[in-house]
Design an enzyme around this catalytic site. Structure first.
Site, PDB file in Angstrom:
ATOM      1  N   THR A 164      48.581  52.813  11.925  1.00 13.89           N
ATOM      2  CA  THR A 164      49.955  54.213  12.307  1.00 13.89           C
ATOM      3  C   THR A 164      50.682  53.775  13.331  1.00 13.89           C
ATOM      4  O   THR A 164      51.311  54.634  13.353  1.00 13.89           O
ATOM      5  CB  THR A 164      49.353  55.622  11.862  1.00 13.89           C
ATOM      6  OG1 THR A 164      49.069  55.737  10.378  1.00 13.89           O
ATOM      7  CG2 THR A 164      49.877  56.805  11.774  1.00 13.89           C
ATOM      8  N   SER A 192      43.985  50.129   8.035  1.00 10.68           N
ATOM      9  CA  SER A 192      42.859  49.332   8.687  1.00 10.68           C
ATOM     10  C   SER A 192      41.976  50.070   7.056  1.00 10.68           C
ATOM     11  O   SER A 192      40.934  49.326   7.151  1.00 10.68           O
ATOM     12  CB  SER A 192      42.157  50.610   9.470  1.00 10.68           C
ATOM     13  OG  SER A 192      42.218  52.025   8.808  1.00 10.68           O
ATOM     14  N   THR A 207      43.024  54.129  12.407  1.00 11.12           N
ATOM     15  CA  THR A 207      41.916  54.987  12.322  1.00 11.12           C
ATOM     16  C   THR A 207      40.798  54.904  11.174  1.00 11.12           C
ATOM     17  O   THR A 207      40.079  56.042  11.501  1.00 11.12           O
ATOM     18  CB  THR A 207      42.470  56.684  12.805  1.00 11.12           C
ATOM     19  OG1 THR A 207      43.167  56.883  11.631  1.00 11.12           O
ATOM     20  CG2 THR A 207      42.934  56.724  13.884  1.00 11.12           C
ATOM     21  N   ASP A 208      41.689  54.436   9.780  1.00 12.20           N
ATOM     22  CA  ASP A 208      41.119  55.112   9.126  1.00 12.20           C
ATOM     23  C   ASP A 208      39.669  54.724   9.028  1.00 12.20           C
ATOM     24  O   ASP A 208      37.937  54.580   8.371  1.00 12.20           O
ATOM     25  CB  ASP A 208      41.440  54.497   7.915  1.00 12.20           C
ATOM     26  CG  ASP A 208      42.270  55.893   7.127  1.00 12.20           C
ATOM     27  OD1 ASP A 208      41.978  56.989   7.217  1.00 12.20           O
ATOM     28  OD2 ASP A 208      42.811  55.646   6.181  1.00 12.20           O
TER      29      ASP A 208
END
Ligand code: ASP
Length: 350
Positions: free
Chosen positions: A43, A81, A115-116
């Site tokens: 993102t 990710s 971030t995932d």
């Protein structure tokens, strides 16, 4: 300040290709520490109109960055990710090791990432980077076009951390929302909020506007003291799926993975590592078939106690590592022959 473990063949290769891959974004930073940015996507690179920003565009959009470090940027990938794979982890770890080995003057490395699965990639680097210099993972929860996008501030913080002496020797760090977390302990805890990342034991430190404050160290083994090295002969990581337990489980999913050739399995058990009768039966059968099993818990905090394990049978406990991180340690552990007791010691110390 650097403590490389020695230059590998891959590192020598990296030394040759690094100048071709890296593009200098800021050439004015004379006298400033040098930081290499590796952009992977996520993102932080996203925008409302679709498509993704390049690493260089992400860096150029941050006022003040050029006052912190002389920065060079490299495109590693441009993926969300959730599309990261163990192959990406292997290549990224080798690239980071190659950069450090080839460049003793490099202050640190910043990895921009979604971030995932940032905590997976971060933990993999935490275990496999062979240098004490800072590796800082950074991302954002809002894309670059959003009102109050958090990417620029996070990247500035990450750059400040990567050039701070307190970040040396503590392994891979995750920096978002003005907090510094160890990649070992950090978890994404909210699907939407900018303060999503947290650690059971708290952040190692904070990024304030005037200075950076480190308050805690990292007691588990990592980087230069890690016992799971990535030897040059490893071209692929052993297949280790995660299997979630559930009420009424008969254990068929675990049976299927064993049948499909899994080398190890990370079980997402109930609190404390407890399992349904079906899962307990399937774990015992898997162990009997020579498949290593690590018991982790679906409960976000607290350790899996040693009671449910039988290391001599190849069933070990993950301590406070969640299933997705226990899986990573097991994958790396299985690149070498280890007894069940040795495996348990790895989980107790990493
Ligand atoms: N799209 C996301 C990812 O790549 C989520 C994020 O980066 O915040 O993980």
């Amino acid at each position: 300040m650097a403590v490389p473990r020695g230059m590998t063949g891959a590192a020598v290769l990296a030394a040759v290709i690094a100048p071709m891959l890296a593009c200098a974004v800021d050439v004015t930073g004379q006298g400033l520490p040098r930081v290499h940015v590796i952009a992977t996507g996520g993102t932080i690179a996203g925008r409302a109109t679709g498509g993704q920003l390049t690493g260089a565009q992400i860096v150029e959009a941050v006022p003040g960055l050029a006052d912190v470090a002389a920065i060079e940027v490299e495109e590693f990938s441009r993926v969300g990710s959730s599309a990261m794979t163990p192959d990406h982890w292997l290549r990224l770890a080798r690239r980071v090791n190659g950069l450090f080995a080839a460049d003793p003057g490099l202050a640190g490395i910043v990895v921009t990432h979604g971030t995932d699965t940032m905590e997976e990639t971060g933990y993999f680097l935490h275990l496999t980077v062979e240098d004490s210099r800072p590796v800082v993972m950074v991302g954002s929860m809002r894309n670059s076009s959003a009102v109050s996008a958090d990417g620029p501030a996070n990247l500035l913080s990450a750059m400040r951390v990567a050039t701070h002496p307190g970040a040396i020797g503590v392994g891979t760090l995750v920096v978002l929302n003005d907090e510094i977390h160890s990649a070992r302990d950090v978890r994404k805890r909210d699907s939407n909020r900018v303060d999503t990342f947290g650690s059971e034991w708290g952040p190692l430190g904070v990024v304030d506007s005037d200075t950076i404050v480190f308050r805690h160290g990292v007691r588990t083994r990592h980087t230069t003291t890690s016992a799971v090295r990535l030897s040059d002969s490893v071209t692929e990581l052993p297949f280790v799926p995660i299997v979630a337990d559930f009420t009424g489980n008969e254990g068929a999913v675990l049976d299927d993975w064993v049948e499909a050739g899994a080398r190890g399995v990370a079980v997402q058990a109930f609190g404390g590592g407890r399992g349904s009768p079906g899962m307990r039966r399937a774990v015992a059968d898997a162990a009997e078939a020579g498949v290593r099993v690590v018991l982790a818990s679906r409960v976000p905090e607290g350790r899996v106690l040693s009671g449910g394990a039988s290391p001599s049978q190849g069933v070990v406990t993950a301590g406070d590592l969640p299933p997705h991180k226990a899986r990573i340690l097991l994958m790396l552990a299985l690149t070498e022959d280890r007894t069940g007791a040795e495996l348990q010691r790895l989980f107790d110390t990493h």
